[in-house]
Design an enzyme around this catalytic site. Structure first.
Site, short mmCIF file in Angstrom:
data_model
loop_
_atom_site.label_atom_id
_atom_site.label_comp_id
_atom_site.label_asym_id
_atom_site.label_seq_id
_atom_site.Cartn_x
_atom_site.Cartn_y
_atom_site.Cartn_z
N LYS A 1 -10.64 0.62 -13.17
CA LYS A 1 -10.96 -0.02 -11.88
C LYS A 1 -10.62 0.88 -10.70
O LYS A 1 -11.43 1.08 -9.79
CB LYS A 1 -10.18 -1.34 -11.76
CG LYS A 1 -10.19 -1.94 -10.35
CD LYS A 1 -9.36 -3.20 -10.23
CE LYS A 1 -7.90 -3.00 -9.97
NZ LYS A 1 -7.51 -2.82 -8.56
N ASN A 2 -9.40 1.43 -10.71
CA ASN A 2 -8.95 2.17 -9.53
C ASN A 2 -9.55 3.55 -9.41
O ASN A 2 -9.29 4.29 -8.46
CB ASN A 2 -7.42 2.24 -9.50
CG ASN A 2 -6.83 0.88 -9.16
OD1 ASN A 2 -7.54 -0.01 -8.71
ND2 ASN A 2 -5.53 0.72 -9.41
N CYS B 1 -4.40 -7.49 -3.08
CA CYS B 1 -3.31 -8.29 -3.65
C CYS B 1 -2.12 -8.35 -2.69
O CYS B 1 -1.82 -7.38 -2.00
CB CYS B 1 -2.86 -7.65 -4.98
SG CYS B 1 -3.99 -7.98 -6.34
N ARG C 1 1.65 -3.07 2.88
CA ARG C 1 0.52 -2.18 2.64
C ARG C 1 -0.16 -1.66 3.92
O ARG C 1 -1.36 -1.92 4.15
CB ARG C 1 -0.50 -2.85 1.71
CG ARG C 1 0.13 -3.38 0.44
CD ARG C 1 -0.87 -3.90 -0.55
NE ARG C 1 -1.51 -2.83 -1.30
CZ ARG C 1 -2.46 -3.02 -2.20
NH1 ARG C 1 -2.89 -4.24 -2.44
NH2 ARG C 1 -2.99 -2.01 -2.86
N ASP D 1 1.67 -0.54 -11.35
CA ASP D 1 0.68 -1.51 -11.85
C ASP D 1 1.00 -2.01 -13.25
O ASP D 1 0.39 -2.98 -13.72
CB ASP D 1 -0.73 -0.87 -11.84
CG ASP D 1 -1.22 -0.62 -10.42
OD1 ASP D 1 -0.62 -1.15 -9.48
OD2 ASP D 1 -2.21 0.12 -10.26
N ARG E 1 -10.33 -9.62 -11.07
CA ARG E 1 -10.53 -8.43 -10.23
C ARG E 1 -10.36 -7.15 -11.04
O ARG E 1 -10.95 -6.12 -10.70
CB ARG E 1 -9.49 -8.40 -9.11
CG ARG E 1 -9.52 -9.61 -8.25
CD ARG E 1 -8.36 -9.60 -7.32
NE ARG E 1 -8.56 -8.48 -6.43
CZ ARG E 1 -8.21 -8.47 -5.17
NH1 ARG E 1 -7.62 -9.53 -4.66
NH2 ARG E 1 -8.43 -7.44 -4.42
C1 EPZ Z 1 -3.45 2.19 -5.12
O1 EPZ Z 1 -3.16 1.41 -3.98
C2 EPZ Z 1 -3.95 1.23 -6.18
N1 EPZ Z 1 -5.15 0.56 -5.69
C3 EPZ Z 1 -2.88 0.22 -6.53
O2 EPZ Z 1 -3.35 -0.62 -7.58
C4 EPZ Z 1 -1.64 0.96 -7.01
O3 EPZ Z 1 -0.61 0.03 -7.22
C5 EPZ Z 1 -1.20 1.98 -5.96
O4 EPZ Z 1 -2.30 2.87 -5.62
C6 EPZ Z 1 -0.04 2.84 -6.41
O5 EPZ Z 1 -0.35 3.47 -7.62
C7 EPZ Z 1 -6.32 1.13 -5.78
O6 EPZ Z 1 -6.46 2.25 -6.25
C8 EPZ Z 1 -7.50 0.35 -5.35
P1 EPZ Z 1 -0.59 3.69 -2.00
P2 EPZ Z 1 -2.88 2.07 -2.57
O7 EPZ Z 1 -1.28 4.01 -0.73
O8 EPZ Z 1 -3.79 3.23 -2.38
C9 EPZ Z 1 2.81 2.77 1.25
C10 EPZ Z 1 -3.79 -2.67 -8.68
O9 EPZ Z 1 -3.12 -3.64 -9.08
N2 EPZ Z 1 1.84 3.23 2.27
O10 EPZ Z 1 -0.28 4.81 -2.93
O11 EPZ Z 1 -2.90 0.99 -1.58
C11 EPZ Z 1 2.39 1.44 0.64
O12 EPZ Z 1 2.75 0.36 1.47
C12 EPZ Z 1 -3.53 -2.03 -7.33
O13 EPZ Z 1 -4.72 -2.19 -9.33
C13 EPZ Z 1 2.25 3.35 3.58
O14 EPZ Z 1 3.39 3.09 3.94
O15 EPZ Z 1 -1.39 2.58 -2.79
C14 EPZ Z 1 3.08 1.46 -0.68
O16 EPZ Z 1 4.41 1.03 -0.53
C15 EPZ Z 1 -2.48 -2.71 -6.54
N3 EPZ Z 1 1.33 3.77 4.51
C16 EPZ Z 1 3.07 2.94 -1.06
O17 EPZ Z 1 2.80 3.64 0.16
C17 EPZ Z 1 0.04 4.08 4.17
O18 EPZ Z 1 -0.74 4.45 5.05
C18 EPZ Z 1 2.01 3.33 -2.08
O19 EPZ Z 1 0.74 2.91 -1.64
C19 EPZ Z 1 -0.35 3.96 2.82
C20 EPZ Z 1 0.57 3.54 1.89
#
Ligand code: EPZ
Length: 420
Positions: free
Chosen positions: A22-23, A116, A121, A306, A399
């Site tokens: 998915k991701n 989610c 986020r 995840d 999803r």
């Molecule tokens: C991706 O989310 C995945 N989603 C998530 O999977 C996964 O949990 C996550 O990466 C971590 O591996 C998709 O690929 C669609 P991040 P993403 O930006 O890109 C903070 C699932 O269940 N952050 O790496 O949103 C954020 O708050 C989903 O399949 C900031 O502070 O993850 C988090 O604490 C859920 N500022 C951390 O970084 C920003 O601008 C990691 O988020 C961006 C992120």
């Protein structure tokens, strides 16, 4: 509203053909807009998040056809750079359209993404990186308007943390910037590598994906491509947990063994016999699992956030005390109160720590999914529990888990999808 009714206690056994990731599929679908021509994507999972992404592509003028696991996107007719709030709110990965639209049109108008409920986020890292590339970002009335009056420029971009989404957005926006963009402290998740591989198949010049420094030499004309989405490492872990919760045995293919290396030690420590042969994983669980001393979620190659919820469901009945620390998202424990309804003994402390005292058996209960991974954890727990469990709000699970109930029934589970 639909829910699952599960009669627990049946030992799962059999083979699973693993869905596409998915991701990986979601950002690649968005990236077809940047590629601009015809993209044929194979092994695309059939999920509601994919449907929502297809709706976004159609909204901006792409022609999309779906034939089972093959999705064809003809982005040549795309003529809009605006995605309305009702589509953006469907899921988090809608934000990846930002980079894709900028690469294609030099501008984009989107809103805050949905997704989610697992913490705040924010998207500050996405926006500040784009600003450093010369993109003007204006936020008003809930809209985020991006434009690049002087063009998008290549830049050196150190990320404060290795955000998956920010890395993907930069990769895409950098395609239209003349010169070399360098992302430092880039996310190393395999899904980044899959996106980069798709873009390379379209003619992009990207190196270093999978490592902390990624280089994109932009300004190249992209062309049509056919690409196969990689297998879903989180779905693999989910099915392993489902089998482990029932003392079962499972064969999963195709897998990319390297992608599973962060999770396999946890299964082995819990007493499962895990073997890899080429792209096939075989796992046999003991009648009762043993505790896993400490699991900490971290960016790849650390243990994936995840897989945190499902592994917690598995450890709820392991012999002894396990500790899980969630380090990536601030609020990813919504499944704990629901697991407690099933008899789990889980305490939480500050800083995202959960202490799991394994109980001999969980019992059936009426529980509710509040996010995708937490929802699949409840299903896994229910498969091993005594008696009947109902899991409500399974739209969250749809999803990310392709034909979940059907696959589990194929392994011998007693699970039905019913209408309230
Ligand atoms: C991706 O989310 C995945 N989603 C998530 O999977 C996964 O949990 C996550 O990466 C971590 O591996 C998709 O690929 C669609 P991040 P993403 O930006 O890109 C903070 C699932 O269940 N952050 O790496 O949103 C954020 O708050 C989903 O399949 C900031 O502070 O993850 C988090 O604490 C859920 N500022 C951390 O970084 C920003 O601008 C990691 O988020 C961006 C992120």
């Amino acid at each position: 509203m639909e829910f699952y009714r599960i009669q627990g206690g049946r030992r799962l056994q059999g083979a699973v053909r693993l869905q596409g990731a998915k991701n990986s599929a979601l950002p690649i679908l968005a990236a077809t807009v940047a590629a601009g021509g015809k993209s044929v994507l194979h092994h695309c999972p059939q999920l509601t998040d994919i449907d929502a992404t297809v709706a976004m592509l159609r909204h901006i003028g792409c022609r999309v056809t779906q034939d089972g696991e093959t999705v064809t996107v003809d982005a040549s007719a795309a003529d809009s750079w605006e995605i309305p709030e009702h589509l953006m709110r469907e899921m988090r990965s809608s934000i990846i359209f930002l980079g894709a639209l900028i690469a294609r049109f030099g501008r984009a108008t989107v809103t805050q993404p949905g997704g989610c409920d697992i913490g705040l986020r924010p998207i500050n890292l996405h926006l500040s990186a784009l600003q450093a590339m010369g993109v003007r970002v204006e936020e008003s009335g809930g809209q985020i308007r991006c434009s690049a009056p002087d063009g998008v420029r290549a830049a050196e971009l150190p990320l404060a943390l290795p955000s998956v989404g920010a890395t993907e957005n930069i990769l895409l926006a950098a395609l239209c910037a003349q010169g070399e963009t360098v992302i430092r402290n880039a996310a190393r998740e395999p899904e980044i590598g899959d996106l980069a591989s798709f873009l390379r198949a379209c003619g992009a010049d990207i190196t270093g994906d999978g490592e902390s420094t990624v280089r994109i030499r932009g300004g190249r004309a992209l062309h049509d491509a056919a690409f196969t989405i990689m297998p879903d490492r989180i779905a693999a872990a989910t099915y392993m947990v489902c089998a482990a919760c029932t003392g079962g045995s499972i064969e999963i293919a195709p897998v990319i063994p390297e992608h599973l290396s962060p999770v396999l030690p946890v299964f082995r420590e819990a007493g499962c016999d895990v073997r890899l042969q080429g792209q096939t994983l075989c796992m046999t669980a003991p009648a009762r699992l043993t505790r896993v001393r400490s699991v900490q979620t971290m960016p790849y190659p650390g243990f994936p956030t995840d897989a945190q919820a499902v592994v917690m469901a598995m450890l709820a009945t392991a012999q002894g005390t396990s500790v899980i620390t969630e380090k990536v998202f601030e609020n990813r424990f919504h499944h704990i109160p629901e697991l407690r309804k099933m008899g789990a003994d889980i305490r939480t402390a500050d800083c995202g720590v959960a202490v799991i005292e394994g109980v001999p058996r969980l019992h059936g209960a009426a529980v509710t999914a509040s996010d995708l991974r937490g929802g699949s954890a409840l299903v896994a727990a229910a498969l091993g529990a005594e008696g009947e469990t109902t899991v409500a709000r399974i739209a969250h699970i749809d999803r990310g888990c392709e034909r979940f109930a059907q696959v589990l029934r194929g392994l011998g589970a007693d699970i039905e999808r019913e209408q309230e």
